[in-house]
Motif scaffolding. Structure first.
Motif, PDB file in Angstrom:
ATOM      1  N   ILE A  28      30.364   8.583 -16.175  1.00 24.53           N
ATOM      2  CA  ILE A  28      30.539   8.285 -17.602  1.00 24.53           C
ATOM      3  C   ILE A  28      29.608   9.203 -18.379  1.00 24.53           C
ATOM      4  O   ILE A  28      28.405   9.250 -18.088  1.00 24.53           O
ATOM      5  N   SER A  29      30.154   9.918 -19.360  1.00 25.48           N
ATOM      6  CA  SER A  29      29.351  10.847 -20.159  1.00 25.48           C
ATOM      7  C   SER A  29      29.408  10.483 -21.636  1.00 25.48           C
ATOM      8  O   SER A  29      30.476  10.146 -22.159  1.00 25.48           O
ATOM      9  N   LEU A  30      28.264  10.578 -22.280  1.00 28.57           N
ATOM     10  CA  LEU A  30      28.181  10.541 -23.740  1.00 28.57           C
ATOM     11  C   LEU A  30      27.766  11.945 -24.151  1.00 28.57           C
ATOM     12  O   LEU A  30      26.648  12.376 -23.865  1.00 28.57           O
ATOM     13  N   ILE A  31      28.663  12.672 -24.781  1.00 28.44           N
ATOM     14  CA  ILE A  31      28.428  14.097 -25.004  1.00 28.44           C
ATOM     15  C   ILE A  31      28.656  14.447 -26.467  1.00 28.44           C
ATOM     16  O   ILE A  31      29.594  13.958 -27.098  1.00 28.44           O
ATOM     17  N   GLY A  53      29.041  17.446 -29.546  1.00 29.11           N
ATOM     18  CA  GLY A  53      29.434  18.821 -29.807  1.00 29.11           C
ATOM     19  C   GLY A  53      30.919  19.046 -29.658  1.00 29.11           C
ATOM     20  O   GLY A  53      31.724  18.126 -29.559  1.00 29.11           O
ATOM     21  N   ASN A  54      31.270  20.329 -29.648  1.00 30.70           N
ATOM     22  CA  ASN A  54      32.658  20.754 -29.524  1.00 30.70           C
ATOM     23  C   ASN A  54      32.914  21.136 -28.070  1.00 30.70           C
ATOM     24  O   ASN A  54      32.370  22.119 -27.573  1.00 30.70           O
ATOM     25  N   ASN A  55      33.744  20.343 -27.389  1.00 25.59           N
ATOM     26  CA  ASN A  55      33.945  20.542 -25.959  1.00 25.59           C
ATOM     27  C   ASN A  55      35.426  20.437 -25.614  1.00 25.59           C
ATOM     28  O   ASN A  55      36.206  19.794 -26.309  1.00 25.59           O
ATOM     29  N   ARG A  56      35.780  21.072 -24.510  1.00 21.67           N
ATOM     30  CA  ARG A  56      37.156  21.004 -24.012  1.00 21.67           C
ATOM     31  C   ARG A  56      37.121  20.458 -22.588  1.00 21.67           C
ATOM     32  O   ARG A  56      36.375  20.930 -21.732  1.00 21.67           O
ATOM     33  N   TYR A  57      37.926  19.424 -22.347  1.00 23.19           N
ATOM     34  CA  TYR A  57      38.025  18.807 -21.037  1.00 23.19           C
ATOM     35  C   TYR A  57      39.347  19.179 -20.393  1.00 23.19           C
ATOM     36  O   TYR A  57      40.390  19.139 -21.047  1.00 23.19           O
ATOM     37  N   HIS A  58      39.316  19.537 -19.136  1.00 22.76           N
ATOM     38  CA  HIS A  58      40.520  19.755 -18.351  1.00 22.76           C
ATOM     39  C   HIS A  58      40.577  18.614 -17.344  1.00 22.76           C
ATOM     40  O   HIS A  58      39.754  18.533 -16.429  1.00 22.76           O
ATOM     41  N   TYR A  59      41.536  17.739 -17.527  1.00 23.25           N
ATOM     42  CA  TYR A  59      41.587  16.458 -16.827  1.00 23.25           C
ATOM     43  C   TYR A  59      42.972  16.307 -16.233  1.00 23.25           C
ATOM     44  O   TYR A  59      43.952  16.169 -16.959  1.00 23.25           O
ATOM     45  N   ALA A  60      43.073  16.414 -14.876  1.00 18.87           N
ATOM     46  CA  ALA A  60      44.367  16.468 -14.196  1.00 18.87           C
ATOM     47  C   ALA A  60      45.142  17.669 -14.752  1.00 18.87           C
ATOM     48  O   ALA A  60      44.639  18.788 -14.722  1.00 18.87           O
ATOM     49  N   ASP A  61      46.338  17.448 -15.301  1.00 21.00           N
ATOM     50  CA  ASP A  61      47.120  18.560 -15.832  1.00 21.00           C
ATOM     51  C   ASP A  61      47.012  18.657 -17.347  1.00 21.00           C
ATOM     52  O   ASP A  61      47.761  19.386 -17.983  1.00 21.00           O
ATOM     53  N   LYS A  62      46.068  17.932 -17.949  1.00 16.43           N
ATOM     54  CA  LYS A  62      45.929  17.914 -19.410  1.00 16.43           C
ATOM     55  C   LYS A  62      44.621  18.575 -19.836  1.00 16.43           C
ATOM     56  O   LYS A  62      43.658  18.598 -19.083  1.00 16.43           O
ATOM     57  N   SER A  63      44.606  19.104 -21.051  1.00 15.94           N
ATOM     58  CA  SER A  63      43.390  19.623 -21.659  1.00 15.94           C
ATOM     59  C   SER A  63      43.177  18.904 -22.981  1.00 15.94           C
ATOM     60  O   SER A  63      44.118  18.746 -23.765  1.00 15.94           O
ATOM     61  N   ILE A  64      41.948  18.457 -23.212  1.00 20.09           N
ATOM     62  CA  ILE A  64      41.617  17.704 -24.413  1.00 20.09           C
ATOM     63  C   ILE A  64      40.448  18.407 -25.094  1.00 20.09           C
ATOM     64  O   ILE A  64      39.399  18.616 -24.472  1.00 20.09           O
ATOM     65  N   GLU A  65      40.626  18.784 -26.355  1.00 17.75           N
ATOM     66  CA  GLU A  65      39.537  19.390 -27.113  1.00 17.75           C
ATOM     67  C   GLU A  65      39.025  18.382 -28.131  1.00 17.75           C
ATOM     68  O   GLU A  65      39.801  17.823 -28.899  1.00 17.75           O
ATOM     69  N   ILE A  66      37.716  18.163 -28.115  1.00 12.87           N
ATOM     70  CA  ILE A  66      37.122  17.142 -28.982  1.00 12.87           C
ATOM     71  C   ILE A  66      35.889  17.723 -29.668  1.00 12.87           C
ATOM     72  O   ILE A  66      35.063  18.383 -29.038  1.00 12.87           O
ATOM     73  N   ASN A  67      35.786  17.452 -30.962  1.00 10.32           N
ATOM     74  CA  ASN A  67      34.619  17.886 -31.730  1.00 10.32           C
ATOM     75  C   ASN A  67      33.946  16.651 -32.300  1.00 10.32           C
ATOM     76  O   ASN A  67      34.518  15.954 -33.131  1.00 10.32           O
ATOM     77  N   THR A 110      31.636  11.978 -27.986  1.00  7.70           N
ATOM     78  CA  THR A 110      32.688  11.430 -27.140  1.00  7.70           C
ATOM     79  C   THR A 110      32.083  10.654 -25.980  1.00  7.70           C
ATOM     80  O   THR A 110      31.121  11.091 -25.349  1.00  7.70           O
ATOM     81  N   LEU A 111      32.678   9.511 -25.714  1.00  9.51           N
ATOM     82  CA  LEU A 111      32.369   8.751 -24.503  1.00  9.51           C
ATOM     83  C   LEU A 111      33.549   8.972 -23.570  1.00  9.51           C
ATOM     84  O   LEU A 111      34.689   8.630 -23.901  1.00  9.51           O
ATOM     85  N   ILE A 112      33.300   9.569 -22.408  1.00  8.02           N
ATOM     86  CA  ILE A 112      34.406   9.955 -21.540  1.00  8.02           C
ATOM     87  C   ILE A 112      34.165   9.451 -20.122  1.00  8.02           C
ATOM     88  O   ILE A 112      33.030   9.458 -19.621  1.00  8.02           O
ATOM     89  N   PHE A 113      35.244   8.990 -19.495  1.00 12.88           N
ATOM     90  CA  PHE A 113      35.186   8.348 -18.191  1.00 12.88           C
ATOM     91  C   PHE A 113      35.947   9.188 -17.154  1.00 12.88           C
ATOM     92  O   PHE A 113      37.093   9.575 -17.399  1.00 12.88           O
ATOM     93  N   PHE A 114      35.309   9.436 -16.030  1.00 11.15           N
ATOM     94  CA  PHE A 114      35.931  10.206 -14.956  1.00 11.15           C
ATOM     95  C   PHE A 114      35.983   9.359 -13.688  1.00 11.15           C
ATOM     96  O   PHE A 114      35.044   8.613 -13.396  1.00 11.15           O
ATOM     97  N   ASN A 115      37.081   9.493 -12.932  1.00 10.10           N
ATOM     98  CA  ASN A 115      37.201   8.719 -11.697  1.00 10.10           C
ATOM     99  C   ASN A 115      37.519   9.626 -10.520  1.00 10.10           C
ATOM    100  O   ASN A 115      37.968  10.769 -10.694  1.00 10.10           O
ATOM    101  N   PRO A 116      37.317   9.155  -9.293  1.00 10.31           N
ATOM    102  CA  PRO A 116      37.499  10.008  -8.113  1.00 10.31           C
ATOM    103  C   PRO A 116      38.936  10.428  -7.854  1.00 10.31           C
ATOM    104  O   PRO A 116      39.172  11.358  -7.084  1.00 10.31           O
ATOM    105  N   GLN A 117      39.911   9.746  -8.463  1.00 11.15           N
ATOM    106  CA  GLN A 117      41.302  10.075  -8.201  1.00 11.15           C
ATOM    107  C   GLN A 117      41.788  11.301  -8.978  1.00 11.15           C
ATOM    108  O   GLN A 117      42.791  11.906  -8.627  1.00 11.15           O
ATOM    109  N   PRO A 171      41.139   8.891 -21.063  1.00  7.94           N
ATOM    110  CA  PRO A 171      39.778   8.779 -20.540  1.00  7.94           C
ATOM    111  C   PRO A 171      38.672   8.924 -21.585  1.00  7.94           C
ATOM    112  O   PRO A 171      37.505   8.688 -21.283  1.00  7.94           O
ATOM    113  N   SER A 172      39.014   9.336 -22.828  1.00  8.40           N
ATOM    114  CA  SER A 172      37.966   9.656 -23.798  1.00  8.40           C
ATOM    115  C   SER A 172      38.063   8.789 -25.043  1.00  8.40           C
ATOM    116  O   SER A 172      39.152   8.413 -25.466  1.00  8.40           O
TER     117      SER A 172
END
Length: 298
Positions: free
Chosen positions: A53-56, A58-72, A75-82, A126-127
């Motif tokens: 779990i991250s509290l981050i 700034g301006n960041n881009r997440y690549h999560y499975a086959d998706k990309s999410i850009e957030i400025n 953000t509270l974001i959750f990652f899992n082992p799957q 996830p975010s």
């Protein structure tokens, strides 16, 4: 596709690994993001053997499975082992906190199962964007975690687990989760089990691994229900056919494998249960209007 273990996490971050990484109560640790950043070293796209779990900020881009999410923002974001993931900073100035933990740590003395929480379900959102008040609240919880992790308090892991649950509930209250309730009907229960069986076959981690339950009939047989009954239950609950849901999940995995592995098309095709690479090409092009090779090279 690479899978990062707890030992590798500490090695990559150049941090001392605590004793007993795989003890009976599971593993938990918490960090400031800026203390773990290495200039010029990207976060590798991979699955991890732990939750994060991250509290981050700034301006960041997440690549999560086959998706990309850009957030400025924050953000509270959750990652899992799957689900494989990586992230990159766009602004260059990254601050915040994160914690890592295993399923056994969370489940020790806790009623809920991690798999029931919507932020950890593959395919879910996830975010969570936080306002100033929520940001201050979550940052305060992470700060308490950092203060507590270094103490000799005999019950500190119970306290840390309660802080972890508090962060999860901040997210749940931010966007109420429709999956945290008793299934109201037999159809929704059958659909939930179908989804669980489908997700259990993923992620595909080696070219020799094979997706075997590919049809509605396969799932109906495993669930010991008639295929027509399964199809009606899934359609009434999700608005989609069983075949459509299977195809969407196979397509998502195909995209991830094409973008983030060096496996050839035949290896990916075989791992996803296609008898011939040509069948996989036809399936992928029908779903996306582009060939697998074309998608890989975009």
């Amino acid at each position: 596709m690479k899978r990062e273990s707890l030992e590798e996490f500490y090695k990559i971050k150049d941090l001392p690994a605590p004793d007993g990484l795989h003890n009976g109560i599971g593993h938990f640790n918490v960090f400031r993001i800026e203390d773990c950043m290495k200039p010029g070293k990207d976060v590798q796209y991979a699955r991890r053997d732990y939750y994060k779990i991250s509290l981050i900020h700034g301006n960041n881009r997440y690549h999560y499975a086959d998706k990309s999410i850009e957030i400025n923002g924050t953000t509270l974001i959750f990652f899992n082992p799957q689900v494989p993931y990586t992230w990159e900073s766009i602004s260059g100035d990254v601050t915040g906190f994160f914690c890592i933990f295993t399923s056994s740590f969370f489940s020790e003395g806790v009623r809920n199962n991690l798999g029931e929480l919507p932020m950890f379900v593959p395919g879910s959102k996830p975010s969570y964007i936080l306002d100033n008040g929520q940001e201050a609240n979550v940052a305060g919880i992470f700060t308490k975690m950092l203060d507590e992790i270094g103490t000799d308090y005999a019950f500190k892991y119970d306290l840390l687990r309660s802080y972890l649950n508090e962060i999860i509930h901040v997210a749940l209250k931010t966007e109420p989760a429709e999956s945290l309730y008793d299934h109201p009907s037999a159809s929704s229960r059958i659909t939930a089990v179908f989804n669980e069986l489908l997700e259990r076959q993923f992620p595909i981690e080696t070219p020799v691994q094979r997706f075997v339950m590919r049809s509605a009939s396969d799932f109906a047989e495993s669930l010991t229900v008639h295929v027509n009954h399964l199809n009606r239950a899934v359609k009434s609950t999700t608005g989609k056919t069983t075949t459509k849901l299977i195809s969407e999940r196979v397509l998502a995995e195909a995209k991830a494998l094409l973008k983030h592995t060096d496996w050839n098309i035949s290896e990916i095709s075989n791992s996803l249960g296609f008898e011939e690479a040509a069948h996989f090409n036809n399936f992928f092009k029908k779903q996306t209007a582009i060939t697998p090779s074309g998608y890989r090279n975009v």
